[in-house]
Design a protein around this motif. Structure first.
Motif, short mmCIF file in Angstrom:
data_model
loop_
_atom_site.label_atom_id
_atom_site.label_comp_id
_atom_site.label_asym_id
_atom_site.label_seq_id
_atom_site.Cartn_x
_atom_site.Cartn_y
_atom_site.Cartn_z
N PRO A 124 33.62 -1.75 -11.89
CA PRO A 124 32.62 -1.65 -10.82
C PRO A 124 31.18 -1.64 -11.32
O PRO A 124 30.26 -1.93 -10.56
CB PRO A 124 32.97 -0.31 -10.16
CG PRO A 124 34.39 -0.06 -10.51
CD PRO A 124 34.57 -0.63 -11.88
N ALA A 125 30.98 -1.30 -12.61
CA ALA A 125 29.62 -1.24 -13.15
C ALA A 125 29.22 -2.55 -13.83
O ALA A 125 28.17 -2.61 -14.47
CB ALA A 125 29.51 -0.09 -14.15
N ALA A 126 30.03 -3.59 -13.68
CA ALA A 126 29.70 -4.88 -14.30
C ALA A 126 28.34 -5.37 -13.82
O ALA A 126 27.98 -5.23 -12.65
CB ALA A 126 30.78 -5.90 -13.97
N ARG A 127 27.60 -5.93 -14.76
CA ARG A 127 26.25 -6.39 -14.44
C ARG A 127 26.14 -7.90 -14.66
O ARG A 127 27.01 -8.50 -15.28
CB ARG A 127 25.24 -5.64 -15.32
CG ARG A 127 25.12 -4.17 -14.96
CD ARG A 127 24.11 -3.47 -15.83
NE ARG A 127 24.59 -3.28 -17.19
CZ ARG A 127 23.88 -2.73 -18.16
NH1 ARG A 127 22.65 -2.32 -17.92
NH2 ARG A 127 24.38 -2.58 -19.38
N PRO A 128 25.06 -8.52 -14.19
CA PRO A 128 24.88 -9.96 -14.43
C PRO A 128 24.93 -10.28 -15.92
O PRO A 128 24.61 -9.43 -16.75
CB PRO A 128 23.49 -10.24 -13.84
CG PRO A 128 23.30 -9.16 -12.81
CD PRO A 128 23.98 -7.96 -13.36
N ASP A 129 25.32 -11.48 -16.24
CA ASP A 129 25.47 -11.91 -17.62
C ASP A 129 24.16 -11.76 -18.39
O ASP A 129 23.21 -12.49 -18.17
CB ASP A 129 25.94 -13.37 -17.63
CG ASP A 129 26.16 -13.92 -19.03
OD1 ASP A 129 26.00 -13.17 -20.00
OD2 ASP A 129 26.50 -15.11 -19.12
N ALA A 130 24.14 -10.79 -19.32
CA ALA A 130 22.91 -10.52 -20.07
C ALA A 130 22.59 -11.59 -21.09
O ALA A 130 21.46 -11.64 -21.61
CB ALA A 130 23.03 -9.16 -20.77
N SER A 131 23.55 -12.45 -21.39
CA SER A 131 23.29 -13.50 -22.37
C SER A 131 22.60 -14.72 -21.75
O SER A 131 22.04 -15.55 -22.47
CB SER A 131 24.60 -13.96 -23.02
OG SER A 131 25.39 -14.73 -22.13
N GLU A 132 22.65 -14.82 -20.43
CA GLU A 132 22.15 -16.02 -19.76
C GLU A 132 20.68 -16.33 -20.08
O GLU A 132 20.35 -17.48 -20.40
CB GLU A 132 22.36 -15.90 -18.26
CG GLU A 132 21.74 -17.02 -17.43
CD GLU A 132 22.21 -18.40 -17.83
OE1 GLU A 132 21.42 -19.35 -17.71
OE2 GLU A 132 23.36 -18.53 -18.31
N PRO A 133 19.77 -15.34 -20.02
CA PRO A 133 18.37 -15.67 -20.35
C PRO A 133 18.21 -16.20 -21.78
O PRO A 133 17.38 -17.07 -22.03
CB PRO A 133 17.64 -14.34 -20.16
CG PRO A 133 18.51 -13.56 -19.22
CD PRO A 133 19.90 -13.94 -19.58
N ALA A 151 27.12 -15.03 -27.04
CA ALA A 151 26.99 -14.96 -25.58
C ALA A 151 28.33 -14.66 -24.91
O ALA A 151 28.39 -13.92 -23.93
CB ALA A 151 26.39 -16.25 -25.04
N VAL A 152 29.41 -15.24 -25.43
CA VAL A 152 30.73 -14.97 -24.86
C VAL A 152 31.06 -13.49 -24.98
O VAL A 152 31.53 -12.86 -24.02
CB VAL A 152 31.81 -15.82 -25.57
CG1 VAL A 152 33.21 -15.37 -25.13
CG2 VAL A 152 31.62 -17.30 -25.27
N VAL A 153 30.81 -12.91 -26.15
CA VAL A 153 31.13 -11.49 -26.35
C VAL A 153 30.24 -10.60 -25.49
O VAL A 153 30.71 -9.62 -24.91
CB VAL A 153 31.01 -11.13 -27.84
CG1 VAL A 153 31.22 -9.63 -28.06
CG2 VAL A 153 32.03 -11.94 -28.66
N VAL A 154 28.97 -10.93 -25.40
CA VAL A 154 28.06 -10.16 -24.54
C VAL A 154 28.53 -10.21 -23.09
O VAL A 154 28.54 -9.19 -22.38
CB VAL A 154 26.62 -10.69 -24.67
CG1 VAL A 154 25.71 -10.08 -23.59
CG2 VAL A 154 26.06 -10.38 -26.05
#
Length: 210
Positions: A192-201, A180-183
């Motif tokens: 600017p293209a950073a997205r919400p943390d994909a590991s959270e779900p 999750a840390v690496v993701v």
């Protein structure tokens, strides 16, 4: 600066390992020690473009160095237990090492299908060549190989999917938390293209399973 031509592969590996264990800004140390030039797999990243829609920050090397710095910052901020810093920093640094061999221009887009799997193979080979500890190589390769797993589902993953990924990582000597840390670092290192943390779900479902 040490002349890279005088360094053996094992010396380069030792320098890389020491850097991952202790440097708060890995990108700066990698450049200062000329490790990017000494490790062909890293040097190739600078010659590999990315689709600016998803990676406006630049080429794969720019992205990977940024991810490694973010991983080191995470370790320093959260007090990750000794012995795990190098796993996180190296997995973040090499998570896209497969892109040079898989990047294609197609219909005006830049793609890198299969780069995670190819990257894991490359890291295993590189790790043996540089004399990195085998448990470290196995753990990092597992994170590299699965760092795109979150794209296999839409929305929240099923407990079965999370359990499968978790068990695969545990068998390699790492964990869903380290993955999750690496993701998260991968996602944040897009500027600017950073997205919400994909590991959270995935972590949320794992929390309900425990």
């Amino acid at each position: 600066m040490t002349d890279r031509s005088t360094r053996s592969e094992r010396e380069v590996g030792a320098a890389l390992l020491a850097l991952a264990r202790q440097e708060s800004v890995p990108s700066r140390a990698l450049r200062a020690q000329d490790l990017i030039g000494a490790i062909p797999e890293l040097g190739a990243l600078a010659e590999t473009p990315q689709d600016p829609r998803w990676h406006p920050e630049g080429d794969v090397l720019v992205h990977s160095l940024w991810a490694a710095d973010l991983a080191a910052a995470h370790v320093d901020e959260h007090g990750v237990r000794p012995g795990r810093r190098e796993v996180l920093v190296l997995a973040a640094l090499f998570h896209d090492v497969g892109k040079p061999q898989t990047t294609r221009r197609q219909d005006g887009r830049i793609t890198s299908h299969g780069h995670a799997e190819r990257g894991a193979d490359l890291f295993r080979t590189m790790g043996r060549r540089l004399g990195l500890p085998r448990p470290l190589v196995v753990a990092v390769a597992a994170i590299v190989e699965t760092h795109m797993a979150h794209l296999s589902v839409r929305g929240e993953p099923t407990p079965k999917a999370v359990r499968r990924l978790r068990d695969r990582l545990l068998a390699a000597g790492t964990s869903l938390d380290e993955w999750a840390v690496v993701v998260r670092c991968d996602g944040e290192a897009r500027g600017p293209a950073a997205r919400p943390d994909a590991s959270e779900p995935w972590r949320r479902v794992a929390g309900r399973m425990s």
